[in-house]
Design a protein around this motif. Structure first.
Motif, PDB file in Angstrom:
ATOM      1  N   GLN A  82      -5.577   4.621  14.327  1.00 15.28           N
ATOM      2  CA  GLN A  82      -6.881   4.201  14.273  1.00 15.28           C
ATOM      3  C   GLN A  82      -7.629   4.512  13.104  1.00 15.28           C
ATOM      4  N   ARG A  83      -7.682   5.820  13.079  1.00 19.35           N
ATOM      5  CA  ARG A  83      -8.368   6.584  11.876  1.00 19.35           C
ATOM      6  C   ARG A  83      -7.718   6.025  10.639  1.00 19.35           C
ATOM      7  N   SER A  84      -6.513   6.260  10.484  1.00 19.89           N
ATOM      8  CA  SER A  84      -5.873   6.044   9.291  1.00 19.89           C
ATOM      9  C   SER A  84      -6.212   4.627   8.627  1.00 19.89           C
ATOM     10  N   LEU A  85      -6.385   3.687   9.722  1.00 18.40           N
ATOM     11  CA  LEU A  85      -6.718   2.474   9.230  1.00 18.40           C
ATOM     12  C   LEU A  85      -8.087   1.929   9.262  1.00 18.40           C
ATOM     13  N   ALA A  86      -9.091   3.039   9.685  1.00 19.28           N
ATOM     14  CA  ALA A  86     -10.467   2.709   9.646  1.00 19.28           C
ATOM     15  C   ALA A  86     -11.217   2.468   8.394  1.00 19.28           C
ATOM     16  N   SER A  87     -10.851   3.136   7.382  1.00 18.36           N
ATOM     17  CA  SER A  87     -11.433   3.170   6.256  1.00 18.36           C
ATOM     18  C   SER A  87     -10.858   3.906   5.146  1.00 18.36           C
ATOM     19  N   GLU A  88     -11.126   3.854   3.821  1.00 19.58           N
ATOM     20  CA  GLU A  88     -10.624   4.513   2.777  1.00 19.58           C
ATOM     21  C   GLU A  88     -10.652   6.126   2.842  1.00 19.58           C
ATOM     22  N   ALA A  89     -12.117   6.351   3.484  1.00 16.76           N
ATOM     23  CA  ALA A  89     -12.453   7.735   3.374  1.00 16.76           C
ATOM     24  C   ALA A  89     -11.751   8.365   4.755  1.00 16.76           C
ATOM     25  N   GLU A  90     -11.734   7.716   5.952  1.00 16.51           N
ATOM     26  CA  GLU A  90     -11.086   8.123   7.064  1.00 16.51           C
ATOM     27  C   GLU A  90      -9.375   8.260   6.647  1.00 16.51           C
ATOM     28  N   PHE A  91      -8.937   7.421   5.764  1.00 16.78           N
ATOM     29  CA  PHE A  91      -7.433   7.565   5.634  1.00 16.78           C
ATOM     30  C   PHE A  91      -7.141   8.899   4.672  1.00 16.78           C
ATOM     31  N   GLY A  92      -8.101   9.003   3.804  1.00 16.62           N
ATOM     32  CA  GLY A  92      -8.144  10.180   2.989  1.00 16.62           C
ATOM     33  C   GLY A  92      -8.059  11.627   3.850  1.00 16.62           C
ATOM     34  N   ARG A  93      -9.073  11.398   4.995  1.00 17.52           N
ATOM     35  CA  ARG A  93      -9.261  12.704   5.917  1.00 17.52           C
ATOM     36  C   ARG A  93      -8.118  12.761   6.676  1.00 17.52           C
ATOM     37  N   VAL A  94      -7.468  11.853   7.164  1.00 18.81           N
ATOM     38  CA  VAL A  94      -6.048  11.896   7.998  1.00 18.81           C
ATOM     39  C   VAL A  94      -5.050  12.362   6.923  1.00 18.81           C
ATOM     40  N   HIS A  95      -4.855  12.031   5.934  1.00 16.17           N
ATOM     41  CA  HIS A  95      -4.186  12.459   4.786  1.00 16.17           C
ATOM     42  C   HIS A  95      -4.150  13.835   4.532  1.00 16.17           C
ATOM     43  N   ALA A  96      -5.558  14.247   4.267  1.00 17.66           N
ATOM     44  CA  ALA A  96      -5.650  15.798   4.015  1.00 17.66           C
ATOM     45  C   ALA A  96      -5.170  16.661   5.144  1.00 17.66           C
ATOM     46  N   TRP A  97      -5.766  16.046   6.451  1.00 16.64           N
ATOM     47  CA  TRP A  97      -5.271  16.590   7.754  1.00 16.64           C
ATOM     48  C   TRP A  97      -3.907  16.890   8.113  1.00 16.64           C
ATOM     49  N   PRO A 151       4.200   3.086   1.532  1.00 13.55           N
ATOM     50  CA  PRO A 151       2.481   3.348   1.259  1.00 13.55           C
ATOM     51  C   PRO A 151       2.080   4.373   0.952  1.00 13.55           C
ATOM     52  N   ASP A 152       1.430   4.634  -0.128  1.00 13.67           N
ATOM     53  CA  ASP A 152       0.909   5.926  -0.491  1.00 13.67           C
ATOM     54  C   ASP A 152      -0.436   5.922  -0.846  1.00 13.67           C
ATOM     55  N   SER A 153      -1.189   4.572  -0.434  1.00 11.56           N
ATOM     56  CA  SER A 153      -2.570   4.454  -0.691  1.00 11.56           C
ATOM     57  C   SER A 153      -3.213   3.866   0.674  1.00 11.56           C
ATOM     58  N   TYR A 154      -4.478   3.855   0.715  1.00 14.69           N
ATOM     59  CA  TYR A 154      -5.192   3.172   1.813  1.00 14.69           C
ATOM     60  C   TYR A 154      -4.816   1.726   1.789  1.00 14.69           C
ATOM     61  N   ALA A 155      -5.028   1.070   0.691  1.00 11.83           N
ATOM     62  CA  ALA A 155      -4.742  -0.093   0.546  1.00 11.83           C
ATOM     63  C   ALA A 155      -3.128  -0.677   1.010  1.00 11.83           C
ATOM     64  N   ALA A 156      -2.349   0.211   0.676  1.00 14.06           N
ATOM     65  CA  ALA A 156      -1.032  -0.081   0.964  1.00 14.06           C
ATOM     66  C   ALA A 156      -0.780  -0.111   2.313  1.00 14.06           C
ATOM     67  N   TRP A 157      -1.252   0.979   2.674  1.00 11.37           N
ATOM     68  CA  TRP A 157      -1.015   1.224   4.374  1.00 11.37           C
ATOM     69  C   TRP A 157      -1.657   0.119   5.146  1.00 11.37           C
ATOM     70  N   LYS A 158      -2.956  -0.359   4.805  1.00 17.67           N
ATOM     71  CA  LYS A 158      -3.616  -1.367   5.628  1.00 17.67           C
ATOM     72  C   LYS A 158      -2.938  -2.556   5.229  1.00 17.67           C
ATOM     73  N   ALA A 159      -2.313  -2.826   4.347  1.00 16.47           N
ATOM     74  CA  ALA A 159      -1.554  -4.078   3.728  1.00 16.47           C
ATOM     75  C   ALA A 159      -0.275  -4.411   4.700  1.00 16.47           C
ATOM     76  N   LEU A 160       0.329  -3.100   5.196  1.00 15.92           N
ATOM     77  CA  LEU A 160       1.181  -3.128   5.893  1.00 15.92           C
ATOM     78  C   LEU A 160       0.985  -4.050   7.395  1.00 15.92           C
ATOM     79  N   PHE A 161      -0.125  -3.630   7.962  1.00 17.15           N
ATOM     80  CA  PHE A 161      -0.523  -4.079   9.268  1.00 17.15           C
ATOM     81  C   PHE A 161      -1.255  -5.153   8.930  1.00 17.15           C
ATOM     82  N   ALA A 162      -1.476  -5.814   7.801  1.00 20.03           N
ATOM     83  CA  ALA A 162      -2.433  -7.027   7.666  1.00 20.03           C
ATOM     84  C   ALA A 162      -1.655  -8.486   8.229  1.00 20.03           C
TER      85      ALA A 162
END
Lengths: 123, 127
Positions: free
Chosen positions: B48-63, A48-59
């Protein structure tokens, strides 16, 4: 007539009744080890390299339930491990009892928290 | 004075190099376990943060791209690797395999070798 109750009551914080805990520590360890190997294999395959892929893992239902079982096993395992540590190093029974109670409450909270994260009940 | 009241013998030797390997595996198993217990809220919070939203995921990713966070992640990976590998060793010992003094010493050294490989692989992967 005076009955001294402490002579007849079971010690609430000793190292007695360890076999059941010992066995559950092993059982929960096996559950977590299997989940870990499965999860690592999943991550390696899906990458998973994107939010969508990451979220899909736990869907999926299976992913959610198995991850929840992992956290439940982890809490039980950690409860036994922390209890062992307290039995070894905390010799004052009152303090040990309070620490064990605190760990119990905290771990129960983590299990509920994990469920909330997995089923999307977060703000 | 009966046997139950005899003071327990105390032996404190803090130099781990003076212990035989299974004892070092044992104390690190305890230390890594306690560490993972203490870090559990951090790990849950990151999930929790990484699954919360696209923006939060990006923040965790940068962090987690920050070098200090990467170092911390390697420390956590060590705790996980040691607890896992040493734990598997204990499960095998529980079945009465490898109980001899020499095989116990060798399997303890194997734990350190395997965990070192795992941690190095993790470090190479995130860096």
């Amino acid at each position: 007539m005076t009955i001294v109750a402490r002579h007849y009551t079971k010690d609430p914080v000793g190292s007695h009744s360890g076999l059941g805990n010992w066995l559950m520590q092993r059982a929960t360890a096996v559950v977590m080890a299997l989940y870990t190997l499965g999860a690592l294999a999943c991550l390696a395959m899906q990458r998973p390299d994107s939010y969508a892929a990451w979220k899909a893992l736990f869907a999926g239902g299976f992913a959610r339930i198995s991850t929840f079982i992992f956290f439940a096993a982890l809490a039980w395992h950690a409860w036994i491990g922390m209890r062992d540590i307290f039995i070894d190093y905390v010799q004052v029974y009152g303090v040990r009892l309070m620490l064990q109670a605190a760990v119990t409450v905290v771990l129960a909270g983590y299990v509920v928290w994990a469920a909330a994260v997995l089923w999307g009940l977060q703000p | 004075m009966n046997a139950a009241h005899k003071p327990r013998p105390k032996y404190y030797e803090f130099n781990l190099a003076h212990h035989w390997p299974p004892a070092v595996v044992s104390i690190f198993h305890r230390i890594s376990g306690a560490l993972l217990f203490l870090l559990l809220p951090v790990l849950l919070w990151v999930l929790q943060r990484s699954l919360a939203s696209e923006a939060e995921f990006g923040r965790v990713h940068a962090w987690i791209g920050h070098p200090l966070v990467k170092l911390a992640a390697i420390a956590v990976a060590w705790a996980c690797a040691h607890h896992f590998v040493a734990g598997v060793r204990y499960l095998i010992l529980d079945t009465h395999i490898g109980m001899g003094r020499e095989s116990a010493r060798r399997s303890a050294i194997a734990v350190f070798v395997i965990e070192a490989i795992l941690v190095l692989a993790f470090a190479a992967w995130i860096w």
